[in-house]
Motif scaffolding. Structure first.
Motif, short mmCIF file in Angstrom:
data_model
loop_
_atom_site.label_atom_id
_atom_site.label_comp_id
_atom_site.label_asym_id
_atom_site.label_seq_id
_atom_site.Cartn_x
_atom_site.Cartn_y
_atom_site.Cartn_z
N PRO A 1 -16.74 7.68 -22.00
CA PRO A 1 -16.90 7.97 -20.56
C PRO A 1 -18.37 8.26 -20.25
O PRO A 1 -19.03 9.00 -20.99
CB PRO A 1 -16.03 9.23 -20.36
N ARG A 2 -18.87 7.69 -19.18
CA ARG A 2 -20.26 7.96 -18.77
C ARG A 2 -20.35 9.26 -17.99
O ARG A 2 -21.41 9.88 -17.92
CB ARG A 2 -20.76 6.80 -17.92
N LYS A 3 -19.26 9.69 -17.42
CA LYS A 3 -19.24 10.92 -16.64
C LYS A 3 -18.76 12.07 -17.54
O LYS A 3 -17.69 11.99 -18.14
CB LYS A 3 -18.31 10.77 -15.43
N ARG A 4 -19.54 13.09 -17.64
CA ARG A 4 -19.26 14.17 -18.58
C ARG A 4 -18.13 15.09 -18.12
O ARG A 4 -17.42 15.65 -18.94
CB ARG A 4 -20.53 15.01 -18.83
N GLU A 5 -17.98 15.24 -16.81
CA GLU A 5 -16.91 16.10 -16.31
C GLU A 5 -15.57 15.37 -16.41
O GLU A 5 -15.46 14.23 -15.98
CB GLU A 5 -17.17 16.53 -14.86
N TYR A 6 -14.58 16.05 -16.94
CA TYR A 6 -13.26 15.45 -17.07
C TYR A 6 -12.40 15.79 -15.86
O TYR A 6 -12.42 16.95 -15.40
CB TYR A 6 -12.57 15.94 -18.35
N PRO A 7 -11.62 14.84 -15.35
CA PRO A 7 -10.78 15.09 -14.17
C PRO A 7 -9.44 15.72 -14.54
O PRO A 7 -8.46 15.57 -13.81
CB PRO A 7 -10.61 13.69 -13.58
N PHE A 8 -9.37 16.40 -15.66
CA PHE A 8 -8.15 17.09 -16.08
C PHE A 8 -8.56 18.25 -16.98
O PHE A 8 -9.72 18.36 -17.41
CB PHE A 8 -7.21 16.13 -16.84
N ASP A 9 -7.63 19.14 -17.23
CA ASP A 9 -7.92 20.32 -18.05
C ASP A 9 -7.93 19.90 -19.52
O ASP A 9 -6.89 19.83 -20.18
CB ASP A 9 -6.87 21.41 -17.81
N ARG A 10 -9.10 19.60 -20.03
CA ARG A 10 -9.25 19.12 -21.40
C ARG A 10 -9.54 20.28 -22.34
O ARG A 10 -10.51 21.01 -22.17
CB ARG A 10 -10.37 18.09 -21.49
#
Length: 389
Positions: A109-118
């Motif tokens: 992933p190029r985007k570091r923020e995850y769109p879920f609770d990882r």
């Protein structure tokens, strides 16, 4: 009156004349009715044929496409839903070859923020010849920490593990291939373990272990130690002599020079960034495959050399797995039942000094090897007092 007389004179009955005059007006509606009747009969015939056709083909026309649409919709949802990307594979068994597997696992992933609770997990990767004789000790170590770890086993391809469905090792075997000691197939197996573990997007840290390894600390200590360090724990040092620089082959040039040649323990811990570098490499792999063969043991040189060239600032330059080489020889010491005492581990812990996050510490090793199957019972007895689990 004159006209009437004319008619009578000509012998023409007025009534007959009226009938003759009316006949044409009656013939026209009759033809129209005949045409209309024919048209209605044809329409009725078409309706009957259509109804029979619908009865014969209707269910095929309506039901079958519905199945296709449902199937296509299901596939569409699986491919494009977030869950399909973040949910770990329910079955580790697959038909991908190494090329396909490494390609799939290298997605980043190029985007570091995850769109879920990882929750970052540690992947424990067991490179084994067959069974895990020390599995009960590991079961005790993992107990109560579900959701923070995952397990992958790469045994000999002919071996099929038989673990109860209540075990953390149940169904955790990956498709494996023969791994020969000291040869590139050993590194292939390690890359294969990494790639399979990377299919789970929540795996952030990767620890390579063998069937003779044991944990030296409880899970919380291990998790915090690894996750709170910016470094990956892989030995990488420049060693003079026949077992270091003496293994270097000048054919490594230009990819690797003698001054860049490194050596380190086979047993490592790396983060996801370094794991991607390992599985995607095609530059250094051919050189090590072709020019580091016994008595050059490639599993001690390939990864340390490559990662030191690429990302040296991310390496702690030491391993987390304690090994005793004091007895000499090509293999480290193996400890059995008679060796397992509290004093044995006390001495092991006291002799440790290292750097952790650039500060001195005596907590340097989280794992140890090699331990024989006979060591299991005393290890279980001591685990609470010595390892705190």
């Amino acid at each position: 009156m004159h006209s009437r007389l004319v008619s009578l004179e000509e012998g023409k009955d007025p009534t007959t004349a009226m009938v003759k005059n009316m006949i044409p007006s009656r013939l026209i509606p009759l033809k129209f009715l005949q045409i209309l009747m024919l048209f209605l009969v044809m329409c009725l015939g078409l309706i009957i044929v259509s109804m029979n056709t619908f009865r014969f083909f209707g269910q095929h026309y309506e039901v079958q496409p519905a199945r296709v649409i449902t199937s296509q919709l299901t596939c569409f949802v699986e491919v494009n839903s977030l869950e399909s990307w973040v949910k770990p594979p329910s079955n580790l068994w697959h038909t991908m070859n190494d090329t396909e597997l490494f390609w799939r696992a290298s997605f980043v992933p190029r985007k570091r923020e995850y769109p879920f609770d990882r929750v970052p997990k540690i992947a424990f990767m067991f490179l084994t010849k067959g069974p895990l004789p020390l599995a009960p000790l590991w079961e005790k170590f993992f107990q109560g920490n579900e959701g923070r770890f995952s397990i992958y086993i790469h045994p000999h391809p002919s071996y099929v593990g038989k673990y109860p469905d209540t075990s953390v090792f149940y169904n955790r075997q990956i498709p494996s291939q023969l791994a020969e000691w000291g040869r590139m197939s050993m590194c292939d197996a390690e890359r294969r373990l990494l790639a399979n573990a990377m299919l789970d997007i929540s795996n952030e840290y990767f620890v390579l272990l063998s069937e003779s390894c044991i944990p030296l600390r409880n899970f919380s200590v291990v998790y915090d130690y690894i996750s709170q360090s910016p470094h990956s724990f892989m030995g990488s040092f420049d060693e003079d002599g026949p077992y270091g620089r003496g293994r270097y082959n000048p054919n490594m040039i230009p990819e690797v020079t003698l001054s860049e040649w490194r050596k380190g323990s086979q047993w490592f811990e790396v983060n996801r960034e370094l794991a991607v570098n390992i599985i995607e490499d095609s530059k250094y792999y051919p050189k090590f495959r072709d020019f580091c063969t016994p008595a050059c043991y490639v599993d001690e040189h390939y990864f340390p050399t490559m990662l030191t060239k690429q990302l040296p600032h991310l390496l702690a330059n030491r391993t987390l797995t304690w090994t005793d080489w004091s007895r000499g020889g090509a293999h480290p010491a193996t400890f059995g039942k008679s060796d397992i005492t509290e004093m044995f581990f006390k001495k092991m812990f006291e002799d440790q000094t290292c750097l952790y996050n650039n500060q001195s510490t005596n907590l340097c090793y989280l794992f140890a090897r090699k331990f024989a199957p006979s060591a299991l019972d005393p290890l279980l007895e001591l685990s609470s007092n010595v390892f705190s689990f």
